[in-house]
Design an enzyme around this catalytic site. Structure first.
Site, PDB file in Angstrom:
ATOM      1  N   ASP A 157       0.757  -1.284  -0.043  1.00 28.27           N
ATOM      2  CA  ASP A 157      -0.057   0.075   0.019  1.00 28.27           C
ATOM      3  C   ASP A 157       0.978   1.199   0.124  1.00 28.27           C
ATOM      4  O   ASP A 157       2.161   1.174   0.142  1.00 28.27           O
ATOM      5  CB  ASP A 157      -0.892  -0.127   1.301  1.00 28.27           C
ATOM      6  CG  ASP A 157      -2.218   0.580   0.921  1.00 28.27           C
ATOM      7  OD1 ASP A 157      -2.523   1.093   0.075  1.00 28.27           O
ATOM      8  OD2 ASP A 157      -3.308   0.484   1.685  1.00 28.27           O
ATOM      9  N   GLU A 190      -0.983   1.856  -4.986  1.00 27.73           N
ATOM     10  CA  GLU A 190      -0.755   3.213  -4.887  1.00 27.73           C
ATOM     11  C   GLU A 190      -1.755   4.166  -5.579  1.00 27.73           C
ATOM     12  O   GLU A 190      -1.667   5.372  -5.862  1.00 27.73           O
ATOM     13  CB  GLU A 190       0.698   3.598  -5.072  1.00 27.73           C
ATOM     14  CG  GLU A 190       1.156   3.630  -6.522  1.00 27.73           C
ATOM     15  CD  GLU A 190       0.864   4.794  -7.378  1.00 27.73           C
ATOM     16  OE1 GLU A 190       0.085   4.766  -8.160  1.00 27.73           O
ATOM     17  OE2 GLU A 190       1.308   5.933  -7.169  1.00 27.73           O
ATOM     18  N   TRP A 191      -2.920   3.488  -5.763  1.00 26.99           N
ATOM     19  CA  TRP A 191      -4.059   4.418  -6.266  1.00 26.99           C
ATOM     20  C   TRP A 191      -4.190   5.037  -7.643  1.00 26.99           C
ATOM     21  O   TRP A 191      -4.816   5.945  -7.858  1.00 26.99           O
ATOM     22  CB  TRP A 191      -4.513   5.068  -5.144  1.00 26.99           C
ATOM     23  CG  TRP A 191      -4.327   4.469  -3.562  1.00 26.99           C
ATOM     24  CD1 TRP A 191      -4.810   3.230  -3.418  1.00 26.99           C
ATOM     25  CD2 TRP A 191      -3.855   4.963  -2.758  1.00 26.99           C
ATOM     26  NE1 TRP A 191      -4.613   3.086  -2.212  1.00 26.99           N
ATOM     27  CE2 TRP A 191      -3.901   4.075  -1.655  1.00 26.99           C
ATOM     28  CE3 TRP A 191      -2.905   6.252  -2.353  1.00 26.99           C
ATOM     29  CZ2 TRP A 191      -3.405   4.443  -0.252  1.00 26.99           C
ATOM     30  CZ3 TRP A 191      -2.367   6.461  -0.956  1.00 26.99           C
ATOM     31  CH2 TRP A 191      -2.858   5.626  -0.040  1.00 26.99           C
ATOM     32  N   GLY A 192      -3.064   4.489  -8.386  1.00 28.97           N
ATOM     33  CA  GLY A 192      -2.900   5.271  -9.690  1.00 28.97           C
ATOM     34  C   GLY A 192      -2.348   6.605  -9.590  1.00 28.97           C
ATOM     35  O   GLY A 192      -2.338   7.413 -10.879  1.00 28.97           O
ATOM     36  N   ASP A 212      -9.978   3.774  -3.124  1.00 27.08           N
ATOM     37  CA  ASP A 212     -10.876   2.627  -2.625  1.00 27.08           C
ATOM     38  C   ASP A 212     -12.287   2.534  -3.180  1.00 27.08           C
ATOM     39  O   ASP A 212     -13.078   3.459  -3.464  1.00 27.08           O
ATOM     40  CB  ASP A 212     -11.024   2.502  -1.163  1.00 27.08           C
ATOM     41  CG  ASP A 212      -9.747   2.248  -0.564  1.00 27.08           C
ATOM     42  OD1 ASP A 212      -8.593   2.024  -1.396  1.00 27.08           O
ATOM     43  OD2 ASP A 212      -9.482   2.256   0.683  1.00 27.08           O
TER      44      ASP A 212
HETATM   45  C1  GLA Z   1      -5.958   1.513   1.715  1.00 31.18           C
HETATM   46  C2  GLA Z   1      -6.283   0.413   0.268  1.00 31.18           C
HETATM   47  C3  GLA Z   1      -7.276  -0.499   0.765  1.00 31.18           C
HETATM   48  C4  GLA Z   1      -7.049  -1.323   2.060  1.00 31.18           C
HETATM   49  C5  GLA Z   1      -6.595  -0.190   3.188  1.00 31.18           C
HETATM   50  C6  GLA Z   1      -6.345  -0.818   4.519  1.00 31.18           C
HETATM   51  O1  GLA Z   1      -7.116   2.240   1.806  1.00 31.18           O
HETATM   52  O2  GLA Z   1      -6.261   1.218  -0.831  1.00 31.18           O
HETATM   53  O3  GLA Z   1      -7.752  -1.418  -0.220  1.00 31.18           O
HETATM   54  O4  GLA Z   1      -5.962  -1.880   1.799  1.00 31.18           O
HETATM   55  O5  GLA Z   1      -5.726   0.710   2.914  1.00 31.18           O
HETATM   56  O6  GLA Z   1      -5.830   0.232   5.433  1.00 31.18           O
END
Ligand code: GLA
Length: 409
Positions: A157, A190-192, A212
């Site tokens: 993450d 890393e969410w893009g 998310d």
């Molecule tokens: C981030 C990630 C999620 C999850 C949470 C855990 O938000 O994007 O998918 O793993 O952390 O805290």
């Protein structure tokens, strides 16, 4: 003279370093040959958040077998955030002794004894998103522990990473996993933010493309400094990323929310679209308590086969009219999957005249030309054959639902 001496000393030092095996050289390339089709499994986060312990994980491993999900292809049992305890005096990480009293090796052994694989979660920063110890500065030690336990999959993450460069941070953990020597799938999370689809394919096996997901079909939830996204919002954010996916390296639009509270038709549409875009199929619900409908969605083998097609070509949106989108995915043996997705809140009729609609997919170099080739149609959710492409296809797509067809010669 001084200069020559300096150069000679430099040369001797380098030769010495290399003859020592060059301890400084690292391998920044992921393990090859893994995730050749999108990874399938389960992850604790969407349903259980931080409430994880070894009993839950073992029960889920039992359930994935008992419900037929393992037979349908789900393999990875992934423990997300909050399994962590403290680092010992040498810096090695250990699980929370209250939640995982038997230790991670015993848990991995249990999971492996069922013919499944185990995943864990860490973070490139100082702390995970849930405030547990992150891997920053401990990458090589953490990788050694995971390998020792028998971990097969690492989700990594991006919280608390101030000052780090994403590409460098993910390459560091890849090098650490390489050094530890146990092949693991690396799921880049890393969410893009920093375009992981550009640098990710050689470093990891998948990369999150967005923030998310949450279990809503068509909404955004604003948390102030960040947002979580509904299924349709995440789908829209995949635009333009198709060419980066392929065997061993996938766009990851986040884990499934099937069975977490949306009505059946929305769950079906969600699962179908994730299959069409060659997403990892990581269930995120309580596998111990599933309705017949949820099991029916998660284990529909014909839909899963579209996701797991060996060519690994991500599907694409061909057309959008009113609330109905037409999506296509080229499959091996000249097959195609075609989906009509109705995003709206009222049922919509569709009519698709194959004869008059030749489709060319420039990226995949494939053509669907029903005037030249006749395809048989199979309606995969109702599990019925549906004529051929000689006749126009007519159907009514219920609200926020799909009709999915498999075309084969
Ligand atoms: C981030 C990630 C999620 C999850 C949470 C855990 O938000 O994007 O998918 O793993 O952390 O805290």
């Amino acid at each position: 003279m001084k200069r020559i001496l300096f150069l000679i000393t430099g040369l001797i030092t380098s030769i010495f370093a290399f003859s020592q095996g060059n301890n400084y050289a690292q391998n920044y390339k992921k393990f090859d040959g893994l995730a050749m089709t999108p990874p399938m499994g389960w992850n604790s986060w969407n349903k259980f958040a931080c409430n994880v312990d070894e009993n839950l994980i073992k029960q889920v491993a039992d359930a994935i077998v008992a419900t037929g999900m393992k037979d349908a292809g789900y393999t990875y049992i992934n423990i997300d955030d909050c399994w962590h305890g403290e680092r010992d005096s040498l810096g090695f990480i250990h699980p929370d002794p209250k939640r995982f009293p038997s230790g991670m090796k015993a848990l991995a052994d249990y999971i492996h004894s069922k013919g499944l694989k185990m995943g864990v979660y860490s973070d490139a920063g100082s702390q995970t998103c849930g405030g547990r110890p992150g891997s920053r500065g401990y990458e090589f030690q953490d990788a050694q522990m995971y390998a020792k336990w028998g971990v097969d999959y690492l989700k990594y993450d991006w919280c608390n990473t101030e000052g780090l460069k994403a590409e460098g941070a993910y390459k560091t953990i890849t090098a650490a996993l390489r050094k530890a020597g146990r092949p693991m799938v690396l799921s880049i999370c890393e969410w893009g933010n920093d375009k992981p689809w550009i640098w990710g394919p050689t470093v990891g096996h998948s990369w999150r493309t967005t923030g998310d997901i949450f279990n809503c079909f068509d909404c955004v939830e604003d948390h102030g400094s960040w947002k979580s996204w509904g299924v349709m919002q995440i789908l829209d954010k995949q635009e333009g990323l198709r060419q980066y996916a392929g065997p061993g390296h996938w766009n990851d639009p986040d884990m499934l929310e099937v069975g977490n509270g949306m009505p059946e038709h929305q769950d079906r549409a969600h699962f179908t679209m994730w299959s069409m875009i060659a997403a990892p199929l990581i269930a995120g619900n309580d596998l111990r308590k599933m309705s017949k409908e949820t099991i029916g969605i998660l284990t529909n083998k014909e839909v899963i086969a579209v996701n797991q097609d060996k060519l690994g070509i991500q599907g694409f949106k061909y057309a959008a009219k009113d609330s109905v989108e037409t999506w296509l995915k080229p499959l091996e043996n000249d097959k195609w999957a075609v989906v009509f997705l109705n995003r709206g809140k009222a049922a919509k009729p569709v009519e698709f005249d194959w004869q008059k609609t030749p489709i060319t997919d420039d990226f995949a170099k494939r053509e669907l030309n029903a005037a030249k080739t006749t395809y048989k149609l199979r309606n995969v959710w109702i599990k019925k054959d549906a004529g051929t492409t000689k006749k126009a296809f007519k159907a009514t797509i219920p609200k926020q639902d799909v009709v999915m067809l498999l075309l084969s010669k």
